[in-house]
Design an enzyme around this catalytic site. Structure first.
Site, PDB file in Angstrom:
ATOM      1  N   THR A 143     -16.035  17.995  63.426  1.00  0.00           N
ATOM      2  CA  THR A 143     -15.147  16.829  63.478  1.00  0.00           C
ATOM      3  C   THR A 143     -15.858  15.612  64.070  1.00  0.00           C
ATOM      4  OG1 THR A 143     -13.244  18.266  63.692  1.00  0.00           O
ATOM      5  CG2 THR A 143     -12.983  16.023  64.493  1.00  0.00           C
TER       6      THR A 143
ATOM      7  N   GLY B 150     -15.812  21.811  72.198  1.00  0.00           N
ATOM      8  CA  GLY B 150     -15.689  22.322  73.562  1.00  0.00           C
ATOM      9  C   GLY B 150     -17.059  22.594  74.147  1.00  0.00           C
TER      10      GLY B 150
ATOM     11  N   GLU C 122      -8.234  23.523  64.160  1.00  0.00           N
ATOM     12  CA  GLU C 122      -8.439  24.523  63.106  1.00  0.00           C
ATOM     13  C   GLU C 122      -7.467  24.331  61.933  1.00  0.00           C
ATOM     14  OE1 GLU C 122     -10.910  26.636  62.845  1.00  0.00           O
ATOM     15  OE2 GLU C 122     -11.720  25.782  64.672  1.00  0.00           O
TER      16      GLU C 122
END
Lengths: 647, 647
Positions: free
Chosen positions: A133, A172, A415
């Site tokens: 992303t 993350g 997701e």
């Protein structure tokens, strides 16, 4: 064996009772003396890193992680997830190291790449994440802007972020934690585009942790939840990496710049679907957590009188409270059941795919989308319902319900954003409809769409309700197809017609998902119940019944439009629902006890097993650093001069 | 005058344009260089106090606060509320000083008490809050445990907290900020109970701020939101206060211990209802904020293609996105309209009450309950919908959507928990039904319950929909009355029958509220629109239409059960809805611009007027203290030894 013991021995529950977990939970240094919510953003991160290294070491030790346990192991993932809740209120910063970095190398690296990198990654000699992303691009993969241009003269790829919107955003651990990353970028060779490809990129110096030259890194800032995940951003300035850092299990770039396409791009769907299966199970866990907290609190809390002559009653005796909470117990079971079922479908289809049979992939993909969407949507809503059902105390972080909501609602977006996924499922339903209309056979979970029998007499039974939901779904798909056709005949392009029908398509897609979930929950429990004691079997069937009737009442409008349900059937359903609440009420606490979530995992003042709600609320309040001093310094600096008119 | 200008000149909007506000916003020291979400809990508080004293001084200055502006001034409260959003992401710690402490003294103090204490409070020489809720007791006032025993020998009240559950819990500012408090306690004189009474209690020394002997104080800890409100707990250990500290406008205790009851306990309802009116308006503000942020972002964000040949489109062009967001614009207008209308009803009834006429109080009470519940419930849900409609970026605190949700959802619980209030309204509806059945006249907003005319032919018009909602509400109330009657005839007590019917009662109550809201929104806009230009009038009517059709589709099951709506009407409604989305789409950005919420008030990377979304996201990320250093210290301490296998 009692009811609870039997329930505990179901596959879903045994995991949390493994002695290894108890060992991990005995490490007191994994727990905070000052709850995380009192720390600054930076302190939260530093504290999470402190706990992370210890936690992962222990997990490696207890799980013999190094010796070949596979990542794609559902039960282990569930187990890890639950233990993690005891240590981290949010997810830990290294979550994606095991969750996506290692699977990406395993799934997309060549044997040589796997040999070298997988070993280092599993030993945690390097730490990684997965970056796809971008700041300006999510869903639409083709719109991603990061480029990797191959330079045959040096046999290197040049990674570059041409714009602000091309910055990688969200991974993350990316902010300050990992030193490697699998980066998805648009591959260009001699000016020609060859699609998105995965690159294993070193981001930080292994010894100093300094970002490498040409690599811009940082964290994206504070969020509603997931505050210790250390989500980061990443940009490249003509950053060069060796040719062998492209993960080349599928597509390859030869030394001279020749591009060799992979055998099938569909293999990559595997990981994506796997992650969605894990999410459905994770939602069942979050629902179990929230339901346990709210049901136990509602058995402790007393408020008002049902009758003036009686003492204040447990709020769980209010039928409105039962209405809020008992569906939450049923929902957790419904999604853990569906997750297990989906896991079996998944492993089956993956097996077929290895022998070249891709036939069932589209159905699996649609199922995983549906279940991901409905589980995240329902559980987010119901976790909030649990929180609100705990009144003001649910608003306290010490209840752990706000954190639980943060984890659930985030999954509505990551997701695969839910509306986008529903539209993908809708596309598959419309295709199935068209296929079926031409007389071609449909996959098992979509076959009902072509049921051309006359609308049967409504029955207030589980079978009747499930058949009703299928009618609704089929009816809605048919309506969508008709509307699209009509618009296209009027001269609208198919794409615009699709967009103009999309509110209905989303509804059709949700209706299909509900039909699948109701049917699966029902059949899987029936199958499992054969091996259970009659009392346990009875209460499980009550929960299935409650779940089906609840959703029938929630979707009455649809049933009234598409089935033959009549007003008196509705009245009877409403009465069935209220009778079920009454029947399940005596087992409510037993049922959440049977989720067997230890106090460390619940991490909640309201939900602990011993019911010492008020004592815990007070104990937790006293941990606030503000309470360490009777007078805060700001009184002398600001309040006093203010009250004396001197400020 | 353009559409936007005219809309801006509506009463709701002019407030924010007052030049005084601009003056306040020019004080740069009121704004944070490091956003609040990066601070520790303690730092957040200290920073909030720093800003609070400056903010209240400026408000006093600009509002000439000292010279007689009344607290019960709706427009001023709204104005203050909006400016406050620019300075505090959450509410400030002194919120209840003006919001409840001063109104309590004004409403319940004798003229002498008012003369002394109101002056000190308005000058902010003393700071106060209002304490009623206890750790173990909320809704059920009679269950509160704090006692005030009168000791005639010393002419003092002895305040005492006999148990842990009797600790006062929740009052804003109570933790470390205020030094006075209005405390509600059970009055006992010579062992005889005289109900709950208000006491003005000094808690801290005015010079040192130390808690007085016998007073135990602290804050209750971190929460989902409202993190700077400094909610506190309070317990008394046989703490003595002079007799004249009981607020004695109503009930009195004479020196010798004689208790003199007040004229009517109903007067106290006034403040409670007033607060609920303010809440409805506050919800309209929060909805306007969230809608502005999400609509502007959706006009900036581009994602995917509707047609393969075209560039990525504004996500606001997706009909699913319009479905999520346009109802939010309509909802803000619906609740600000209803709040203004309710304010007029309120001032009317208060006027009547001063001349002794209490006739319309029950209706007003039921209306305020209904509107408080539905506005908090809908706005909480829709703020989350706005947040989720912004994808991952909505999850960032810098979007300001998570804070906005915290403020909205808290209101579902405070000032009357929503389910409790719906059941109170239900009680009033059942009473009205019984009254009407005996041929007695009903109040204007409940008169429709007795409409005995045959179900009319359904019409897909505003009037038709509103009439339909009234049918639903009346039908549901009737069903409830029948069920209760049936149960009672079968030998169930009325109280148990009520409880067993409560899921339906809550639904009936909500249906009634929806009927009132739809009718009020419709009629008030029609009334106001006469004075507007045709284009503005048109777009406002479109929003009313959208609102009514949206709720008709949301409550189709009810309409199908209780009205003569047929399948083809439903299809037409769905088409009307989709047509309205298309019609309103071109004005969407103009409509949120017309809410005229300045960038300082929105406080959002996604919602700023200039649309520099990505630049702002990056600028805000760089404010994270974690980003001040390329390598966090935890690398050296934990990660490095961990990766090298030495930890």
């Amino acid at each position: 064996m009692g009811l609870v013991d039997q329930l505990v021995n179901q596959p879903h529950y045994t995991l949390v009772n493994q002695p290894r977990e108890n060992d991990i939970l005995s490490h007191k240094e994994l727990f905070d003396s000052i709850p995380e919510e009192y720390l600054s953003h930076k302190e939260k991160y530093e504290n999470a890193i402190r706990k992370t290294v210890l936690y992962y070491r222990l997990m490696q030790k207890y799980q013999n992680y190094k010796e070949g346990s596979t990542i794609l192991d559902e039960t282990r993932a569930n187990y890890r997830n639950l233990v993690s809740f005891a240590v981290f209120k949010d997810y830990p910063p290294l979550m994606l190291h095991n969750g996506m970095f290692i699977p990406a190398i395993a799934g997309q690296g060549t044997p040589e790449q796997q040999k070298h990198w997988l070993k280092r990654a599993k030993n945690m000699e390097i730490l990684g994440t997965y970056a796809q992303t971008e700041l300006g691009h999510g869903t639409f993969i083709r719109g991603l802007e990061t480029t990797a241009e191959y330079d045959p003269s040096t046999e290197e790829f040049v990674l570059h972020s041409p714009t602000l919107t091309s910055y990688k955003w969200w991974p993350g651990g990316l902010g300050h934690t990992v030193n490697y990353c699998v980066v998805m970028a648009q591959l260009y060779i001699r000016g020609r585009h060859h699609g998105m490809q995965p690159f294993l990129v070193q981001l930080r110096d292994e010894a100093t942790h300094m970002p490498l030259p040409g690599v811009k890194l940082g964290e994206i800032g504070a969020k509603l939840g997931l505050s210790t995940v250390n989500n980061g951003f990443l940009a490249f300035e003509h950053h060069r990496i060796p040719r062998d850092r492209m993960l080349m299990k599928n597509a390859q770039v030869l030394k001279d710049g020749t591009f060799v396409a992979g055998p099938s791009s569909k293999l990559a769907y595997g990981t994506m679907i796997y992650v969605r299966v894990i999410i459905v199970n994770g939602m069942a866990n979050l629902m179990a957590k929230a339901a346990t907290i709210a049901v136990r609190y509602s058995a402790v809390r007393r408020q008002s009188q049902i009758k003036p002559s009686e003492p204040e009653c447990q709020i769980l005796d209010y039928v409105t409270q039962q209405h809020k909470l008992l569906i939450c117990i049923a929902t957790s079971l419904a999604f853990s059941t569906c997750a297990r079922w989906l896991w079996d479908v998944y492993t089956g289809v993956m097996g077929q795919m290895e022998s070249g049979n891709m036939d069932h992939l589209p159905e699996l993909h649609a199922l995983a989308c549906s279940l991901k969407v409905v589980s995240t949507m329902d559980v987010s809503g119901l976790v909030e319902r649990c929180r609100l059902a705990c009144g003001g105390h649910g608003f306290m972080h010490s209840s752990n319900l706000p954190y639980t909501y943060g984890l659930a609602t985030a999954a509505c977006t990551y997701e695969g954003e839910n509306t986008v996924l529903l539209l993908q499922t809708a596309r598959s339903l419309v295709k199935a409809w068209q296929k079926g209309s031409k007389g071609k056979p449909l996959s098992p979970t979509e076959a009902y769409l072509m049921d051309k029998s006359p609308v049967p007499k409504w029955e207030n039974t589980l079978d009747g309700i499930i058949a009703g939901f299928r009618r609704v779904s089929a009816g809605k798909v048919q309506d969508c197809v008709s509307k699209i056709d009509k618009l296209v005949k009027m001269g609208t392009s198919y794409e615009d017609a699709w967009n103009q029908t999309s509110v209905r398509l989303v509804a059709a897609s949700e209706a299909h998902s509900r039909a699948v979930i109701l049917a699966t929950f029902r059949s899987e429990v029936s199958r499992a119940a054969a091996a259970l004691s009659p009392p346990l079997s009875r209460v499980l069937h009550q929960l299935v019944h409650l779940y089906c009737v609840y959703w029938a009442l929630e979707r009455l409008g649809d049933l009234l439009l598409y089935t033959s349900i009549a007003e008196r059937d509705v009245q009877e359903l409403q009465q069935q629902y209220e009778d079920l609440l009454q029947k399940i009420r005596p087992n409510a606490v037993g049922l959440v006890d049977a989720f067997d979530l230890r106090d460390e995992i619940l991490n909640s003042t309201l939900g602990a097993y011993d019911g010492r709600v008020y004592e815990r609320l007070m104990e937790e309040a006293l941990k606030s650093p503000l309470n360490a001093e009777p007078v805060n310094q700001s009184f002398h600096q600001y309040l006093k001069p203010f009250m004396h008119g001197k400020l």
